[in-house]
Enzyme design. Structure first.
Site, PDB file in Angstrom:
ATOM      1  N   ARG A  64       0.822  -1.234   0.000  1.00  0.00           N
ATOM      2  CA  ARG A  64       0.000   0.000   0.000  1.00  0.00           C
ATOM      3  C   ARG A  64       0.847   1.272   0.000  1.00  0.00           C
ATOM      4  NH1 ARG A  64      -3.450  -3.266   3.147  1.00  0.00           N
ATOM      5  NH2 ARG A  64      -5.189  -3.853   1.824  1.00  0.00           N
TER       6      ARG A  64
ATOM      7  N   LYS B  81       4.795  11.604 -11.343  1.00  0.00           N
ATOM      8  CA  LYS B  81       3.920  10.811 -12.222  1.00  0.00           C
ATOM      9  C   LYS B  81       4.585   9.463 -12.438  1.00  0.00           C
ATOM     10  CE  LYS B  81       1.372  13.978 -15.211  1.00  0.00           C
ATOM     11  NZ  LYS B  81       1.200  14.402 -16.612  1.00  0.00           N
TER      12      LYS B  81
ATOM     13  N   GLU C 245      12.977  17.788 -24.384  1.00  0.00           N
ATOM     14  CA  GLU C 245      12.227  18.127 -23.158  1.00  0.00           C
ATOM     15  C   GLU C 245      12.860  19.321 -22.445  1.00  0.00           C
ATOM     16  OE1 GLU C 245       9.363  16.824 -22.418  1.00  0.00           O
ATOM     17  OE2 GLU C 245       9.281  14.695 -22.915  1.00  0.00           O
TER      18      GLU C 245
ATOM     19  N   LYS D 129      10.287  22.738 -13.759  1.00  0.00           N
ATOM     20  CA  LYS D 129       9.277  21.704 -13.529  1.00  0.00           C
ATOM     21  C   LYS D 129       8.808  21.731 -12.074  1.00  0.00           C
ATOM     22  CE  LYS D 129       7.683  17.105 -14.327  1.00  0.00           C
ATOM     23  NZ  LYS D 129       7.777  15.863 -15.062  1.00  0.00           N
TER      24      LYS D 129
ATOM     25  N   GLU E 257      -2.142  17.949 -11.759  1.00  0.00           N
ATOM     26  CA  GLU E 257      -2.520  18.373 -13.109  1.00  0.00           C
ATOM     27  C   GLU E 257      -3.999  18.747 -13.229  1.00  0.00           C
ATOM     28  OE1 GLU E 257      -0.335  16.431 -16.333  1.00  0.00           O
ATOM     29  OE2 GLU E 257      -2.105  16.649 -17.577  1.00  0.00           O
TER      30      GLU E 257
ATOM     31  N   ARG F 277      -0.259  22.432 -14.747  1.00  0.00           N
ATOM     32  CA  ARG F 277       0.715  21.368 -15.019  1.00  0.00           C
ATOM     33  C   ARG F 277       0.560  20.836 -16.449  1.00  0.00           C
ATOM     34  NH1 ARG F 277       2.956  16.343 -11.255  1.00  0.00           N
ATOM     35  NH2 ARG F 277       4.196  15.450 -12.924  1.00  0.00           N
TER      36      ARG F 277
ATOM     37  N   ASN G 133       2.688  19.453 -21.054  1.00  0.00           N
ATOM     38  CA  ASN G 133       2.357  18.558 -22.180  1.00  0.00           C
ATOM     39  C   ASN G 133       2.505  19.262 -23.520  1.00  0.00           C
ATOM     40  OD1 ASN G 133       1.699  16.673 -20.264  1.00  0.00           O
ATOM     41  ND2 ASN G 133      -0.472  17.204 -20.240  1.00  0.00           N
TER      42      ASN G 133
ATOM     43  N   HIS H 141       2.988  17.325 -26.629  1.00  0.00           N
ATOM     44  CA  HIS H 141       2.823  15.907 -26.291  1.00  0.00           C
ATOM     45  C   HIS H 141       1.577  15.264 -26.888  1.00  0.00           C
ATOM     46  CE1 HIS H 141       6.188  16.640 -23.712  1.00  0.00           C
ATOM     47  NE2 HIS H 141       6.151  15.432 -23.184  1.00  0.00           N
TER      48      HIS H 141
ATOM     49  N   HIS I   6       2.178  11.882 -28.727  1.00  0.00           N
ATOM     50  CA  HIS I   6       1.618  10.578 -28.340  1.00  0.00           C
ATOM     51  C   HIS I   6       0.952   9.887 -29.523  1.00  0.00           C
ATOM     52  CE1 HIS I   6       1.593  11.703 -23.794  1.00  0.00           C
ATOM     53  NE2 HIS I   6       2.738  11.190 -24.188  1.00  0.00           N
TER      54      HIS I   6
ATOM     55  N   HIS J  36      10.532   8.909 -27.545  1.00  0.00           N
ATOM     56  CA  HIS J  36       9.578   9.850 -26.959  1.00  0.00           C
ATOM     57  C   HIS J  36       9.978  11.313 -27.216  1.00  0.00           C
ATOM     58  CE1 HIS J  36       6.623  11.515 -24.255  1.00  0.00           C
ATOM     59  NE2 HIS J  36       7.572  12.102 -23.561  1.00  0.00           N
TER      60      HIS J  36
HETATM   61  N1  LIG Z   1       6.789  10.322 -15.378  1.00  0.00           N
HETATM   62  C1  LIG Z   1       6.905  11.358 -16.152  1.00  0.00           C
HETATM   63  O1  LIG Z   1       6.585  12.483 -15.784  1.00  0.00           O
HETATM   64  C2  LIG Z   1       7.466  11.176 -17.540  1.00  0.00           C
HETATM   65  C3  LIG Z   1       7.823  12.295 -18.303  1.00  0.00           C
HETATM   66  C4  LIG Z   1       8.402  12.100 -19.549  1.00  0.00           C
HETATM   67  C5  LIG Z   1       8.618  10.810 -20.019  1.00  0.00           C
HETATM   68  N2  LIG Z   1       8.244   9.744 -19.247  1.00  0.00           N
HETATM   69  C6  LIG Z   1       8.488   8.374 -19.706  1.00  0.00           C
HETATM   70  O2  LIG Z   1       9.885   8.171 -19.784  1.00  0.00           O
HETATM   71  C7  LIG Z   1      10.137   7.109 -20.695  1.00  0.00           C
HETATM   72  C8  LIG Z   1      11.292   7.474 -21.583  1.00  0.00           C
HETATM   73  O3  LIG Z   1      12.422   7.659 -20.771  1.00  0.00           O
HETATM   74  P1  LIG Z   1      13.895   7.593 -21.373  1.00  0.00           P
HETATM   75  O4  LIG Z   1      13.965   8.395 -22.601  1.00  0.00           O
HETATM   76  O5  LIG Z   1      14.824   7.883 -20.253  1.00  0.00           O
HETATM   77  O6  LIG Z   1      13.995   6.070 -21.873  1.00  0.00           O
HETATM   78  P2  LIG Z   1      14.635   4.726 -21.275  1.00  0.00           P
HETATM   79  O7  LIG Z   1      14.473   4.623 -19.828  1.00  0.00           O
HETATM   80  O8  LIG Z   1      14.105   3.633 -22.124  1.00  0.00           O
HETATM   81  O9  LIG Z   1      16.189   4.911 -21.610  1.00  0.00           O
HETATM   82  C9  LIG Z   1      16.600   4.987 -22.945  1.00  0.00           C
HETATM   83  C10 LIG Z   1      17.685   3.956 -23.278  1.00  0.00           C
HETATM   84  O10 LIG Z   1      18.933   4.407 -22.743  1.00  0.00           O
HETATM   85  C11 LIG Z   1      19.512   3.397 -21.925  1.00  0.00           C
HETATM   86  N3  LIG Z   1      20.244   4.114 -20.876  1.00  0.00           N
HETATM   87  C12 LIG Z   1      19.721   4.790 -19.832  1.00  0.00           C
HETATM   88  N4  LIG Z   1      20.682   5.463 -19.188  1.00  0.00           N
HETATM   89  C13 LIG Z   1      21.843   5.176 -19.819  1.00  0.00           C
HETATM   90  C14 LIG Z   1      23.191   5.620 -19.625  1.00  0.00           C
HETATM   91  N5  LIG Z   1      23.516   6.506 -18.688  1.00  0.00           N
HETATM   92  N6  LIG Z   1      24.136   5.122 -20.461  1.00  0.00           N
HETATM   93  C15 LIG Z   1      23.793   4.249 -21.465  1.00  0.00           C
HETATM   94  N7  LIG Z   1      22.543   3.844 -21.705  1.00  0.00           N
HETATM   95  C16 LIG Z   1      21.571   4.322 -20.893  1.00  0.00           C
HETATM   96  C17 LIG Z   1      18.355   2.569 -21.450  1.00  0.00           C
HETATM   97  O11 LIG Z   1      18.761   1.266 -21.102  1.00  0.00           O
HETATM   98  C18 LIG Z   1      17.454   2.580 -22.677  1.00  0.00           C
HETATM   99  O12 LIG Z   1      17.901   1.618 -23.601  1.00  0.00           O
HETATM  100  C19 LIG Z   1       8.842   6.888 -21.481  1.00  0.00           C
HETATM  101  O13 LIG Z   1       8.246   5.692 -21.039  1.00  0.00           O
HETATM  102  C20 LIG Z   1       7.984   8.082 -21.086  1.00  0.00           C
HETATM  103  O14 LIG Z   1       6.609   7.776 -21.081  1.00  0.00           O
HETATM  104  C21 LIG Z   1       7.686   9.914 -18.031  1.00  0.00           C
END
Ligand SMILES: NC(=O)c1ccc[n+]([C@@H]2O[C@H](COP(=O)([O-])OP(=O)(O)OC[C@H]3O[C@@H](n4cnc5c(N)ncnc54)[C@H](O)[C@@H]3O)[C@@H](O)[C@H]2O)c1
Length: 368
Positions: free
Chosen positions: A122, A144, A186, A228, A238, A242, A246, A249, A253, A267
């Site tokens: 929980r 999030k 971003e 942020k 949001e 907030r 987006n 976005h 999406h 992304h």
């Molecule tokens: N929660 C939120 O507010 C929010 C906001 C924006 C995006 N997101 C989410 O974030 C995700 C995308 O995140 P991302 O772009 O970090 O992708 P990811 O976590 O898939 O990382 C991208 C790639 O880089 C590799 N990697 C990570 N760090 C590394 C490093 N230091 N050296 C070498 N390789 C490395 C990972 O293994 C992966 O293959 C999506 O699912 C998106 O929906 C969430």
């Protein structure tokens, strides 16, 4: 240089620490904030190869007990199936309410771990150690969390703020350039939303940030997190402003969904294209100077990001793209909600956008 930012959310407040080579000394930041002595690290198959030993050594030095769970790298890991496997693996370690989860990785690991923490027993605490630019400037901050459904991205999730965010800029040195560029989108977003001075700073320093200047990367991360944090503190769940985060976005999406959330379009890459289209739709409505669209597009292009959907696919199905907007964002009267712009630094939320404007924007930008 190590800098601290504070996210002010009452009893859910936390610090964001940004600096170089933080991983080696994370114990000194983690030990004082956790309730017990046990943590479970969750990381992916790429990141763990590079950084798990450093984190493990630092925890050992701080006399914090830890276990590790490594999951496959990539967006597919944010699925219900992977989530169920992960949560069972965590339970196998016999956690208690004081156990803290540590997310070591990019946004995928942060979103997945945060969601696990929000429902495990929980709700337990979790710490973000983001290792991609995207996660350091965006996903690790704001609480999030979530996973994907076959009906769309991030449809299963929660708001669950981390206990601490530790962004080690040095980890960006191993990040593939394409991922760095994706995160860059971003960063620029914060300039486009409400900070034209930050956009000018990015125009001046963007290339060096991508080329690996760690001092400029640190500054960009700090400025982004501060932007942020301010918005999240004003509107945690949001309800209103907030949604500005987006910007670009809604378009992004739809493009991500139509490319199957695959490597074809990351992304941040989708966000860069989406922001250009948000400016284009605003120009079409006569509310944004065309020069600002040109300036934004030219910067993203110069940095090495895609700025047109055609660069990804020559033949988009416009009706299929439109369906993503009408399915998710329809107001009662058939109008759409989009974040639009009156110019660089002047984004705003519009709840009654005529679908025809968006349709025409897609037609003009998605066909040769
Ligand atoms: N929660 C939120 O507010 C929010 C906001 C924006 C995006 N997101 C989410 O974030 C995700 C995308 O995140 P991302 O772009 O970090 O992708 P990811 O976590 O898939 O990382 C991208 C790639 O880089 C590799 N990697 C990570 N760090 C590394 C490093 N230091 N050296 C070498 N390789 C490395 C990972 O293994 C992966 O293959 C999506 O699912 C998106 O929906 C969430």
């Amino acid at each position: 240089m190590t800098e601290k930012l504070h996210v002010g959310l009452g009893s859910r407040s936390y610090d964001i620490i940004v600096g170089e080579r933080l991983l080696a000394k994370v114990g000194q930041y983690i030990a004082p904030v956790i309730k017990g002595k046990n943590v479970i690290i969750i990381s992916d198959s790429n990141v763990s190869r590079f950084y798990l030993h450093r984190l493990s050594n630092a925890l050992e030095e701080a006399k914090i007990n830890f276990r590790c769970i490594i999951v496959p790298a990539g967006e597919a890991t944010k699925s219900l199936g992977s989530f169920s496997e992960l949560i069972e693996n965590i339970l196998e370690q016999k956690p208690d309410r004081k156990t803290v989860l540590i997310a070591l990785g990019g946004g995928v690991i942060g979103d997945l771990t945060g969601f696990a923490a929000s429902v495990l027993l929980r709700g337990v605490d979790f710490i973000q150690i983001p290792t991609t630019l995207l996660s350091q400037v965006d996903s690790s901050v704001g609480g999030k969390t979530g996973i994907n459904s076959r009906f769309g991205k991030n449809l299963i999730g929660s708001f669950h703020q981390p206990l601490l965010v530790l962004a080690d800029v040095a980890t960006l040195s191993t990040l593939p350039k394409r991922e760095l560029l994706s995160g860059y989108a971003e960063v620029v977003k914060y300039g486009f939303i409400n900070n034209p001075d930050f956009f000018s700073w990015m125009e001046k320093n963007g290339k060096e940030i991508i080329n690996g200047d760690t001092s400029l990367q640190t500054q960009a991360i700090l400025k982004s997190c501060a932007a942020k944090a301010e918005i999240v503190a004003a509107d945690e769940k949001e309800q209103n402003i907030r949604a500005l985060l987006n910007f670009g976005h809604t378009f992004a999406h739809a493009f991500e969904a139509e490319t199957g959330y695959s490597d074809k379009l990351l992304h941040g890459e989708a966000v860069a294209i989406g922001m250009v289209l948000a400016f284009a739709a605003s120009v079409k409505m006569g509310i944004c100077p065309p020069d600002d669209l040109a300036k934004a597009t030219s910067h993203l292009k110069e940095i090495g990001l895609h700025t047109s959907p055609i660069e990804i696919n020559k033949n988009w199905n416009i009706n299929a793209l439109m369906e993503h907007f009408t399915r998710d964002k329809k107001a009662g009267d058939g109008k759409l909600t989009f974040v639009l712009s009156r110019g660089i630094g002047k984004a705003f939320i519009q709840n009654d956008v005529e679908p025809e404007i968006i349709y025409q924007t897609l037609v003009e930008n998605c066909k040769n």
